[in-house]
Design a protein around this motif. Structure first.
Motif, PDB file in Angstrom:
ATOM      1  N   ASP A 171       0.736  -1.245  -0.006  1.00 33.69           N
ATOM      2  CA  ASP A 171      -0.148   0.037  -0.047  1.00 33.69           C
ATOM      3  C   ASP A 171       0.932   1.275  -0.088  1.00 33.69           C
ATOM      4  O   ASP A 171       0.160   2.474   0.313  1.00 33.69           O
ATOM      5  N   LEU A 172       2.244   1.202  -0.424  1.00 39.38           N
ATOM      6  CA  LEU A 172       2.801   2.418  -0.289  1.00 39.38           C
ATOM      7  C   LEU A 172       2.501   3.245  -1.487  1.00 39.38           C
ATOM      8  O   LEU A 172       2.889   4.521  -1.767  1.00 39.38           O
ATOM      9  N   ASP A 173       1.696   2.566  -2.555  1.00 39.40           N
ATOM     10  CA  ASP A 173       1.538   3.312  -3.898  1.00 39.40           C
ATOM     11  C   ASP A 173       0.172   4.350  -3.678  1.00 39.40           C
ATOM     12  O   ASP A 173       0.181   5.226  -4.552  1.00 39.40           O
ATOM     13  N   ILE A 174      -0.203   4.001  -2.416  1.00 42.55           N
ATOM     14  CA  ILE A 174      -1.547   5.022  -2.064  1.00 42.55           C
ATOM     15  C   ILE A 174      -1.132   6.425  -2.173  1.00 42.55           C
ATOM     16  O   ILE A 174      -1.540   7.227  -2.556  1.00 42.55           O
ATOM     17  N   ALA A 175       0.239   6.797  -1.593  1.00 40.15           N
ATOM     18  CA  ALA A 175       0.528   8.183  -1.476  1.00 40.15           C
ATOM     19  C   ALA A 175       0.974   8.846  -2.855  1.00 40.15           C
ATOM     20  O   ALA A 175       1.384   9.945  -2.696  1.00 40.15           O
ATOM     21  N   THR A 176       1.186   8.021  -3.720  1.00 41.03           N
ATOM     22  CA  THR A 176       1.525   8.516  -5.011  1.00 41.03           C
ATOM     23  C   THR A 176       0.353   8.912  -5.892  1.00 41.03           C
ATOM     24  O   THR A 176      -0.573   8.225  -5.985  1.00 41.03           O
ATOM     25  N   THR A 177       0.596  10.107  -6.772  1.00 41.50           N
ATOM     26  CA  THR A 177      -0.534  10.693  -7.686  1.00 41.50           C
ATOM     27  C   THR A 177      -0.036  10.621  -9.150  1.00 41.50           C
ATOM     28  O   THR A 177      -1.076  10.966  -9.706  1.00 41.50           O
ATOM     29  N   SER A 178       0.965  10.281  -9.285  1.00 37.19           N
ATOM     30  CA  SER A 178       1.516  10.209 -10.819  1.00 37.19           C
ATOM     31  C   SER A 178       2.653   9.162 -11.142  1.00 37.19           C
ATOM     32  O   SER A 178       2.945   8.581 -10.052  1.00 37.19           O
ATOM     33  N   ASP A 179       2.635   8.863 -12.514  1.00 38.80           N
ATOM     34  CA  ASP A 179       3.614   7.873 -12.611  1.00 38.80           C
ATOM     35  C   ASP A 179       5.175   8.130 -12.251  1.00 38.80           C
ATOM     36  O   ASP A 179       5.709   7.187 -11.905  1.00 38.80           O
ATOM     37  N   SER A 180       5.345   9.529 -12.555  1.00 39.71           N
ATOM     38  CA  SER A 180       6.729   9.987 -11.947  1.00 39.71           C
ATOM     39  C   SER A 180       6.974   9.530 -10.264  1.00 39.71           C
ATOM     40  O   SER A 180       7.899   9.086  -9.894  1.00 39.71           O
ATOM     41  N   GLU A 181       5.914  10.067  -9.592  1.00 42.19           N
ATOM     42  CA  GLU A 181       6.147   9.617  -8.245  1.00 42.19           C
ATOM     43  C   GLU A 181       6.211   8.276  -7.713  1.00 42.19           C
ATOM     44  O   GLU A 181       7.000   7.774  -6.948  1.00 42.19           O
ATOM     45  N   PHE A 182       5.359   7.225  -8.515  1.00 47.18           N
ATOM     46  CA  PHE A 182       5.467   6.008  -8.520  1.00 47.18           C
ATOM     47  C   PHE A 182       6.821   5.257  -8.835  1.00 47.18           C
ATOM     48  O   PHE A 182       7.256   4.429  -8.013  1.00 47.18           O
ATOM     49  N   ASN A 183       7.408   5.976  -9.855  1.00 47.57           N
ATOM     50  CA  ASN A 183       8.863   5.314 -10.475  1.00 47.57           C
ATOM     51  C   ASN A 183       9.708   5.836  -9.549  1.00 47.57           C
ATOM     52  O   ASN A 183      10.684   5.012  -8.998  1.00 47.57           O
ATOM     53  N   ALA A 184       9.621   7.144  -8.766  1.00 46.35           N
ATOM     54  CA  ALA A 184      10.568   7.481  -7.618  1.00 46.35           C
ATOM     55  C   ALA A 184      10.174   6.654  -6.337  1.00 46.35           C
ATOM     56  O   ALA A 184      11.422   6.170  -5.768  1.00 46.35           O
ATOM     57  N   LEU A 185       9.104   6.192  -6.158  1.00 41.15           N
ATOM     58  CA  LEU A 185       9.198   5.316  -5.009  1.00 41.15           C
ATOM     59  C   LEU A 185       9.496   3.699  -5.258  1.00 41.15           C
ATOM     60  O   LEU A 185      10.150   3.159  -4.335  1.00 41.15           O
ATOM     61  N   VAL A 186       9.564   3.226  -6.526  1.00 39.65           N
ATOM     62  CA  VAL A 186      10.165   2.003  -6.847  1.00 39.65           C
ATOM     63  C   VAL A 186      11.621   2.305  -6.800  1.00 39.65           C
ATOM     64  O   VAL A 186      12.360   1.506  -6.258  1.00 39.65           O
ATOM     65  N   SER A 187      12.264   3.361  -7.276  1.00 40.77           N
ATOM     66  CA  SER A 187      13.570   3.471  -7.156  1.00 40.77           C
ATOM     67  C   SER A 187      14.073   3.726  -5.512  1.00 40.77           C
ATOM     68  O   SER A 187      15.176   3.001  -5.442  1.00 40.77           O
ATOM     69  N   GLU A 188      13.202   4.352  -4.659  1.00 39.92           N
ATOM     70  CA  GLU A 188      13.635   4.308  -3.429  1.00 39.92           C
ATOM     71  C   GLU A 188      13.547   2.926  -2.678  1.00 39.92           C
ATOM     72  O   GLU A 188      14.600   2.531  -2.007  1.00 39.92           O
ATOM     73  N   LEU A 189      12.628   2.170  -3.134  1.00 42.23           N
ATOM     74  CA  LEU A 189      12.348   0.682  -2.723  1.00 42.23           C
ATOM     75  C   LEU A 189      13.796   0.026  -3.086  1.00 42.23           C
ATOM     76  O   LEU A 189      14.351  -0.660  -2.189  1.00 42.23           O
ATOM     77  N   SER A 190      14.446   0.154  -4.239  1.00 40.96           N
ATOM     78  CA  SER A 190      15.385  -0.540  -4.657  1.00 40.96           C
ATOM     79  C   SER A 190      16.673  -0.163  -4.169  1.00 40.96           C
ATOM     80  O   SER A 190      17.431  -0.930  -3.806  1.00 40.96           O
ATOM     81  N   ASP A 191      16.702   1.250  -3.549  1.00 41.35           N
ATOM     82  CA  ASP A 191      18.128   1.489  -2.723  1.00 41.35           C
ATOM     83  C   ASP A 191      17.689   1.011  -1.277  1.00 41.35           C
ATOM     84  O   ASP A 191      18.886   0.927  -0.654  1.00 41.35           O
ATOM     85  N   GLU A 192      16.538   1.064  -0.786  1.00 38.02           N
ATOM     86  CA  GLU A 192      16.396   0.931   0.608  1.00 38.02           C
ATOM     87  C   GLU A 192      16.173  -0.441   1.093  1.00 38.02           C
ATOM     88  O   GLU A 192      16.484  -0.927   2.337  1.00 38.02           O
ATOM     89  N   ILE A 193      15.692  -1.415   0.345  1.00 31.07           N
ATOM     90  CA  ILE A 193      15.566  -2.745   0.847  1.00 31.07           C
ATOM     91  C   ILE A 193      16.559  -3.519   0.582  1.00 31.07           C
ATOM     92  O   ILE A 193      17.533  -3.485  -0.311  1.00 31.07           O
ATOM     93  N   GLU A 194      17.126  -4.151   1.762  1.00 33.16           N
ATOM     94  CA  GLU A 194      18.399  -4.635   1.765  1.00 33.16           C
ATOM     95  C   GLU A 194      17.914  -6.546   2.019  1.00 33.16           C
ATOM     96  O   GLU A 194      17.334  -6.777   2.943  1.00 33.16           O
ATOM     97  N   LEU A 195      18.717  -6.996   1.010  1.00 24.52           N
ATOM     98  CA  LEU A 195      18.692  -8.656   1.156  1.00 24.52           C
ATOM     99  C   LEU A 195      20.161  -9.172   1.449  1.00 24.52           C
ATOM    100  O   LEU A 195      20.982  -9.076   0.154  1.00 24.52           O
ATOM    101  N   ILE A 196      20.355  -9.370   2.341  1.00 23.59           N
ATOM    102  CA  ILE A 196      21.660  -9.617   3.091  1.00 23.59           C
ATOM    103  C   ILE A 196      21.968 -11.319   3.365  1.00 23.59           C
ATOM    104  O   ILE A 196      20.940 -11.792   3.961  1.00 23.59           O
ATOM    105  N   TYR A 197      23.065 -11.865   2.620  1.00 26.24           N
ATOM    106  CA  TYR A 197      23.452 -13.057   2.983  1.00 26.24           C
ATOM    107  C   TYR A 197      24.453 -13.149   4.075  1.00 26.24           C
ATOM    108  O   TYR A 197      25.564 -12.371   3.780  1.00 26.24           O
TER     109      TYR A 197
END
Length: 521
Positions: A99-125
């Protein structure tokens, strides 16, 4: 030690120069520190949620299927899935499911959200046996927990789904390749069959042309040798036919060089003796004499016929009589002569075949090369076809094994929880850093100004700058006033610095007590 004294003196000169310009330190500290403290204090809290999962790649079927089924490296598959987990499609799924996409109102904001998730989610072995940590930080604790939960579910479901999809894809690929190679194999078999039909009269059924030709020549030599041996056996048997005393089934015996004895000889001799007795007693016309002569003539005639029949059936070329032993030798001679006749027929046939084969010898190299090429292509195609069939069987067995038992077992060691306390920012460290930067910038500017416009605090400095001798120093007339001014400046600097430090201490205490400045502002 004397070499260090100038350096030490110069160092203290720098300190004195900075101390003289201490007002710069006060100005910089009061500009930088309050602004920095306010900025750090108003930074939003960050809440970190994490999960720890263990991937069990062991299966009880591994030992059973070893060597008979296709088994990929499960650890490598898990690592590959971990590397591809944060792909854009997966990140979009995580953003929507949490439900993080609820706060976005445009495609550019959604793309920025996806980019933030890519940088902030950590999968560590973690480096341990297949243990992975999933970590995400957000200003909202519930959002952080949802993102970690969705990432964990996607990791688990994606690994299992990808394994089955990979197996199905491999099965379809093998089926396509098998169908292709099956068509190739049928075409190769057809070409090979047509080639054999075309050159059936030239090519041998087995082996090579030259091997077949050599085999025929060897057979011809063996046949000729057998003919010579048989003829020698006939000559030896003819030489063994004896002219000694022998008898046959007719009762004819050889009792001399030219005398034969038959079964009628004793009766003839008896009748001759009886005729002699009768002729002594009676005349030639006596009935007994006439009857005896007639009987004797019949016996002589029968004896002669038996001898002629024997000669016609058992005699040799010389007309010499033979016995039972010679009869057997004669039969063997006849058999060997028949064998020679058949061998001579075989010899003629082999000679014709060899001549026919040798007449085509110029065509053979090209034909055999073409045959070798066809056989090679057929062999390679057949080998690949059989390998693909074997691999398909192994793939089917692996697919059935995957249905029977999951290859991966995911065990969640630490599930994602909603964090109760913020994990950042590290305000204690940031407050300290702001304090050090505030005073450090002031000290640095004071040092630079002192270097640009130096102030002489010792007579020695003047000598170093002008190379003139220093004869003495003069004390300022208003020493007391200057001393009082300096004390005031020191007091102001001390109070200013103490105020900054007190403010720093208050902020550190508030942070330790978890005072929320954002709620106050």
């Amino acid at each position: 030690m004397q070499d260090l004294q100038p350096s030490i003196a110069q160092f203290f000169d720098f300190l004195k120069g900075i101390w003289i310009k201490k007002r710069i330190i006060v100005i910089c500290s009061w500009i930088i520190c309050p602004i920095g403290f306010f900025y750090v204090a108003t930074l939003p809290n960050q809440y970190e949620s994490s999960a720890k999962v263990y991937v069990d790649t062991g299966s009880p079927l591994d030992q059973v299927l070893s060597g008979i089924a296709i088994k990929s490296d499960p650890k490598e598959e898990i690592r590959m899935m971990a590397r591809t987990l944060l792909s854009r499609s997966n990140l979009e799924t995580i953003a929507r499911e949490s439900d993080l996409d609820i706060a976005t109102t445009s495609d550019s904001e959604f793309n920025a959200l996806v980019s933030e998730l890519s940088d902030e989610i950590e999968l560590i072995y973690t480096g341990e046996d297949n243990i992975y940590d999933i970590i995400y930080t957000n200003e909202a604790p519930n959002a952080a927990q949802r993102v970690v939960q969705e990432t964990l579910e996607l990791f688990v479901e994606g690994s299992l789904g990808n394994n089955r999809r990979d197996t199905d894809t491999a099965g379809r690929f093998l089926d396509e390749q098998i169908a292709d190679y099956e068509n190739r194999l049928a075409e190769s078999e057809q070409r090979l069959a047509e080639f054999k039909r075309k050159y059936s009269e030239i090519l041998p059924l087995s082996g090579t042309y030259y091997g077949s030709l050599q085999a025929m020549k060897n057979s011809l030599e063996a046949t000729r040798l057998e003919i010579r041996q048989t003829k020698q056996q006939i000559d030896a048997m003819k030489a063994q036919i004896s002219s000694g005393k022998m008898s046959d089934s007719f009762g004819v015996r050889n009792e001399g060089e030219n005398a034969l004895k038959t079964r009628y000889d004793d009766r003839i001799k008896s009748l001759e003796d009886q005729l002699d007795t009768l002729t002594l007693r009676y005349t030639e016309q006596h009935p007994d004499v006439v009857e005896t002569k007639a009987l004797l003539a019949n016996l002589e005639e029968a004896r002669q016929e038996e001898i002629q029949q024997f000669f016609s059936e058992q005699g040799d070329d010389t007309g010499q009589p033979v016995g039972e032993y010679n009869s057997q030798l004669s039969l063997e001679v006849s058999r060997l002569q028949s064998n020679i006749a058949s061998l001579e027929v075989k010899e003629d046939d082999l000679e014709k075949k060899i001549a026919d084969v040798e007449s085509r010898i110029d065509l053979v190299p090209q034909i055999e090369a073409e045959q070798a090429s066809l056989n090679r292509d057929y062999g390679i195609t057949k080998k690949r076809y059989e390998e693909l069939l074997s691999r398909r069987e192994s793939s089917d067995l692996s697919r059935r094994a995957d249905v029977s038992a999951e290859e991966f077992q995911f065990r969640i060691i630490e599930p994602p929880m909603v964090p109760n306390s913020p994990s950042g920012p590290q305000r204690l460290m940031l407050y300290t850093l702001v304090l050090l930067v505030g005073f450090g910038v002031g000290i640095g500017i004071a040092f630079l100004l002192n270097q640009v416009a130096p102030i002489l605090v010792r007579a020695r400095q003047l000598k170093d700058l002008t190379d003139y001798p220093i004869w003495g120093t003069v004390t300022h007339l208003e020493v007391e006033r200057i001393s009082k001014v300096n004390k005031g400046r020191i007091m102001a600097f001390t109070l200013s610095s103490l105020a900054i430090v007190v403010l720093y201490g208050a902020l550190m205490t508030a942070e330790l007590l978890n005072v929320n400045f954002q709620g106050m502002l």
